[in-house]
Design a protein around this motif. Structure first.
Motif, PDB file in Angstrom:
ATOM      1  N   LYS A 159    -114.403 -37.000  20.496  1.00  0.00           N
ATOM      2  CA  LYS A 159    -113.019 -37.214  20.918  1.00  0.00           C
ATOM      3  C   LYS A 159    -113.003 -37.446  22.429  1.00  0.00           C
ATOM      4  O   LYS A 159    -113.992 -37.260  23.121  1.00  0.00           O
ATOM      5  CB  LYS A 159    -112.132 -36.000  20.613  1.00  0.00           C
ATOM      6  CG  LYS A 159    -112.125 -35.530  19.165  1.00  0.00           C
ATOM      7  CD  LYS A 159    -111.472 -36.498  18.221  1.00  0.00           C
ATOM      8  CE  LYS A 159    -111.563 -36.001  16.770  1.00  0.00           C
ATOM      9  NZ  LYS A 159    -111.316 -37.061  15.807  1.00  0.00           N
ATOM     10  N   ARG A 160    -111.819 -37.778  22.933  1.00  0.00           N
ATOM     11  CA  ARG A 160    -111.612 -37.957  24.373  1.00  0.00           C
ATOM     12  C   ARG A 160    -110.910 -36.725  24.935  1.00  0.00           C
ATOM     13  O   ARG A 160    -109.939 -36.243  24.351  1.00  0.00           O
ATOM     14  CB  ARG A 160    -110.770 -39.199  24.642  1.00  0.00           C
ATOM     15  CG  ARG A 160    -110.622 -39.536  26.122  1.00  0.00           C
ATOM     16  CD  ARG A 160    -109.641 -40.692  26.336  1.00  0.00           C
ATOM     17  NE  ARG A 160    -110.088 -41.919  25.705  1.00  0.00           N
ATOM     18  CZ  ARG A 160    -110.941 -42.806  26.229  1.00  0.00           C
ATOM     19  NH1 ARG A 160    -111.452 -42.565  27.428  1.00  0.00           N
ATOM     20  NH2 ARG A 160    -111.272 -43.909  25.586  1.00  0.00           N
ATOM     21  N   ILE A 161    -111.375 -36.231  26.066  1.00  0.00           N
ATOM     22  CA  ILE A 161    -110.689 -35.125  26.734  1.00  0.00           C
ATOM     23  C   ILE A 161    -109.426 -35.671  27.391  1.00  0.00           C
ATOM     24  O   ILE A 161    -109.481 -36.660  28.130  1.00  0.00           O
ATOM     25  CB  ILE A 161    -111.579 -34.477  27.818  1.00  0.00           C
ATOM     26  CG1 ILE A 161    -112.865 -33.933  27.212  1.00  0.00           C
ATOM     27  CG2 ILE A 161    -110.816 -33.371  28.544  1.00  0.00           C
ATOM     28  CD1 ILE A 161    -113.873 -33.454  28.255  1.00  0.00           C
ATOM     29  N   VAL A 187    -108.477 -32.181  23.298  1.00  0.00           N
ATOM     30  CA  VAL A 187    -109.140 -33.444  22.980  1.00  0.00           C
ATOM     31  C   VAL A 187    -108.351 -34.211  21.928  1.00  0.00           C
ATOM     32  O   VAL A 187    -107.728 -33.619  21.046  1.00  0.00           O
ATOM     33  CB  VAL A 187    -110.591 -33.212  22.490  1.00  0.00           C
ATOM     34  CG1 VAL A 187    -111.436 -32.579  23.580  1.00  0.00           C
ATOM     35  CG2 VAL A 187    -110.627 -32.348  21.231  1.00  0.00           C
ATOM     36  N   ASP A 221    -107.624 -33.831  15.572  1.00  0.00           N
ATOM     37  CA  ASP A 221    -107.949 -33.419  16.934  1.00  0.00           C
ATOM     38  C   ASP A 221    -107.107 -32.224  17.366  1.00  0.00           C
ATOM     39  O   ASP A 221    -106.512 -31.531  16.540  1.00  0.00           O
ATOM     40  CB  ASP A 221    -107.813 -34.609  17.894  1.00  0.00           C
ATOM     41  CG  ASP A 221    -106.433 -35.257  17.865  1.00  0.00           C
ATOM     42  OD1 ASP A 221    -105.434 -34.538  17.664  1.00  0.00           O
ATOM     43  OD2 ASP A 221    -106.349 -36.480  18.057  1.00  0.00           O
ATOM     44  N   SER A 222    -107.047 -31.985  18.669  1.00  0.00           N
ATOM     45  CA  SER A 222    -106.379 -30.784  19.188  1.00  0.00           C
ATOM     46  C   SER A 222    -104.908 -30.699  18.833  1.00  0.00           C
ATOM     47  O   SER A 222    -104.363 -29.599  18.766  1.00  0.00           O
ATOM     48  CB  SER A 222    -106.542 -30.708  20.714  1.00  0.00           C
ATOM     49  OG  SER A 222    -107.851 -30.363  21.070  1.00  0.00           O
TER      50      SER A 222
END
Length: 198
Positions: A105-107, A154, A164-165
């Motif tokens: 994932k992307r932060i 993320v 995701d988050s």
């Protein structure tokens, strides 16, 4: 055949056997060293990873193969914009995901930041982000939450198709395996994966 000739022949056979054993031993040593180096590199420096889903589309596609480096996070913490590979947190393990079943994932935020999603926009610290790398605007809202210290928030670039988050919560920084930096397959899309400054 004389005794001297027999001795010479015996010595020649013995020498050939010794040379063969020496060559085998050298090959075994080389193989052992190669295995040790591979384990060290994979554990501490870099490793290949495979993208199994569309959660990071369009940045990454299903089937992409990446190099994930592990060195930079020894010197600085993960930062927003980085695309990371991580072990699933306990929330996901309780849902049946295995610890070795890595996610990517992307932060978007780190400890101390606030995150919210409203009206199709992601807000970090009450500022809307310009995210030209995502597939489409999120179709959901998320009330403002503060990311605890030692944790990350993320999200997948395919916001509406990403576990995701926004679904399961915060990611402990200790779960981060590494930073995705380079796509080595497929050949037509080979190249670096640049982090987006958020």
């Amino acid at each position: 055949m004389t005794i001297d000739q027999e001795k010479k022949q015996s010595n020649s056979v013995s020498s050939q056997k010794n040379n063969a054993l020496k060559a085998v031993w050298e090959n075994v040593q080389i193989l052992v060293i190669a295995v040790i180096l591979a384990v060290i590199i994979r554990t501490f420096i870099a490793e290949p990873r495979y993208i199994p889903s569309e959660s990071m589309y369009p940045t990454l596609e299903t089937g992409d193969r990446l190099v994930v480096e592990k060195v930079s996070y020894y010197f600085h913490p993960p930062k927003p914009g980085d695309i990371i590979v991580f072990e699933p947190p306990m929330q996901l393990q309780l849902q049946g995901y295995k610890k070795e079943q890595a996610f990517i994932k992307r932060i978007v935020a780190r400890g101390g930041d606030t995150v919210a999603v409203k009206d199709g926009n992601l807000y970090v610290n009450n500022q809307p982000l310009n995210e030209d790398y995502i597939l489409e605007s999120p179709h959901y809202n998320l009330q403002s939450v503060e990311v605890p210290n030692g944790y990350l928030f993320v999200m997948g670039d395919n916001r509406n198709n990403s576990n995701d988050s926004h679904v399961w919560g915060f990611l402990p920084e200790k779960n981060v395996i590494g930073h995705a930096i380079f796509r080595f397959f497929p050949w037509q899309r080979i190249g670096s994966i640049l982090s987006t400054i958020i």
